[in-house]
Design an enzyme around this catalytic site. Structure first.
Site, mmCIF file in Angstrom:
data_model
loop_
_atom_site.group_PDB
_atom_site.id
_atom_site.type_symbol
_atom_site.label_atom_id
_atom_site.label_comp_id
_atom_site.label_asym_id
_atom_site.label_seq_id
_atom_site.Cartn_x
_atom_site.Cartn_y
_atom_site.Cartn_z
ATOM 1 N N ASP A 1 -0.290 5.215 0.843
ATOM 2 C CA ASP A 1 -0.579 6.171 1.923
ATOM 3 C C ASP A 1 -0.553 5.486 3.279
ATOM 4 O O ASP A 1 -1.305 4.546 3.529
ATOM 5 C CB ASP A 1 -1.953 6.822 1.716
ATOM 6 C CG ASP A 1 -2.000 7.716 0.496
ATOM 7 O OD1 ASP A 1 -1.037 8.453 0.286
ATOM 8 O OD2 ASP A 1 -3.001 7.668 -0.237
ATOM 9 N N ASP B 1 0.859 -1.181 0.000
ATOM 10 C CA ASP B 1 0.000 0.000 0.000
ATOM 11 C C ASP B 1 0.902 1.240 0.000
ATOM 12 O O ASP B 1 2.100 1.159 0.295
ATOM 13 C CB ASP B 1 -0.880 -0.028 1.244
ATOM 14 C CG ASP B 1 -1.726 1.218 1.391
ATOM 15 O OD1 ASP B 1 -2.460 1.551 0.442
ATOM 16 O OD2 ASP B 1 -1.635 1.879 2.446
ATOM 17 N N ASP C 1 -1.625 -0.436 5.990
ATOM 18 C CA ASP C 1 -1.888 0.180 7.291
ATOM 19 C C ASP C 1 -3.365 0.242 7.643
ATOM 20 O O ASP C 1 -3.713 0.734 8.713
ATOM 21 C CB ASP C 1 -1.327 1.610 7.307
ATOM 22 C CG ASP C 1 -2.132 2.555 6.421
ATOM 23 O OD1 ASP C 1 -2.235 2.271 5.201
ATOM 24 O OD2 ASP C 1 -2.662 3.553 6.929
#
Length: 341
Positions: free
Chosen positions: A17, A15, A213
């Site tokens: 961001d 991922d 996250d």
């Protein structure tokens, strides 16, 4: 030499961001982890729900942050949406685009005709985030969908993390169209399978590891694709969020950041931990430190707590610390619902 996660999996699905970067800065250790993966022969794919930028723009942004990246290593929800459209439409069919010029280009590359205004010839609507979307765009999409056009949403992220805080994401704008049409879109991005499948195929991976996250997109996407996941605590998800998550939404591993990919895999898995003793009853988890002078590892306590507390439907539970070391570790983790004996 202890094995790393890089040595166990043949591809990393990273991922962006909150995982590889935060705002305008790379997460510490991200560049080193990506470099180590390449040196190890582990494929790297940057997998993002952000549909507003092209793979070339994403790769350029990453490289500018010190994380070397090539456009071929980028998989976006816009690309996955293009694949979904191409699979369901005929070449040359008109697709009403609600999104950026990058999304327009992807629709064109899929052999379809991008348009911005509804006519009877429009066969589908594709919706991705753009900061310039206005009422007219939503209205044109509404007309097309109510007339029977296929509706594909690049992703359903309700918010977008920025330096100023959480701003409305594509899911917030999709909600407006849903309210106006009473319809549900086909979703291309995480946690749906199209984006995950495209990234795995692109990497030619047989045993990929998802690194992210967010529980609701990254980890849920790994669950949907039936692959292992590493949750990093450098972005949205907190230790308290993880502890409260239902068992099906738990990753296999948890770490502070993507930089831990370069360290030993041993100890990152959610499981009982040598220095922490954890007992669980129906409504209470009791934890105690048994490290006998060893370095206190708060994340090891989190892994042990998650291993002991695996609720079917999720929900908070009280944790009782039986010593000062454990109480301090729980404070560091931000697990506030602690019952002191």
């Amino acid at each position: 030499m202890k094995r790393r996660l890089l040595d166990i999996y043949d591809a990393l699905l990273l991922d962006l961001d909150g995982t590889v970067y935060r705002g305008g800065e790379a997460v510490p250790g991200a560049a080193e982890a990506v470099k180590a993966a390449r040196e190890n022969g582990t494929a790297v794919r940057f997998v993002t729900n952000n549909a507003s930028r092209s793979p070339e723009d994403v790769a350029e942004h990453l490289t500018g942050l010190g994380v070397a990246a090539e456009p071929i290593e980028v998989s976006t929800s816009a690309q996955a949406a293009g694949t979904v459209l191409a699979e369901r439409l005929e070449p040359g069919d008109e697709v009403l685009v609600v999104g950026t010029s990058a999304l327009v280009d992807i629709v064109g590359a899929a052999g379809l005709k991008p348009v911005r205004t509804f006519t009877d010839d429009v066969k589908a609507v594709v919706q991705g985030l753009s900061r310039d979307i206005g009422y007219r765009d939503i209205a044109e999409a509404t007309l097309a969908i109510r007339a029977g056009a296929l509706w594909v949403a690049c992703n359903m992220d309700p918010t977008l993390p920025t330096e100023r805080g959480q701003l409305p994401g594509n899911g917030a704008l999709v909600a407006a169209v849903r309210a106006a049409t009473g319809q549900e879109p086909v979703v291309a991005g995480k946690p749906a399978r199209p984006l995950m499948d495209e990234a795995i195929t692109s990497a030619n991976a047989s045993s990929p590891l998802v690194v992210g996250d967010r529980l609701d997109t990254d980890i849920a996407g790994a669950v949907t694709a039936e692959v292992d996941a590493l949750l990093v605590l450098s972005g949205v998800t907190t230790p308290a969020d993880l502890l409260a998550a239902p068992a099906w939404l738990r990753p296999r591993y948890v770490a502070a950041s993507v930089g831990d990919l370069c360290g030993p895999a041993d100890g990152l898995e959610i499981a009982a931990q040598r220095a922490w003793e954890v007992d669980r009853t129906d409504h209470l988890v009791t934890a105690r430190w048994t490290g006998n002078g060893a370095v206190v590892d708060e994340l090891a306590l989190l892994r042990a707590l998650c291993a002991a507390h695996r609720p079917i439907d999720g929900g908070e539970i009280k944790v009782r610390a039986e010593d000062d070391t454990t109480r301090g570790a729980l404070r560091t983790l931000g697990i506030a619902r602690t019952a002191v004996p």
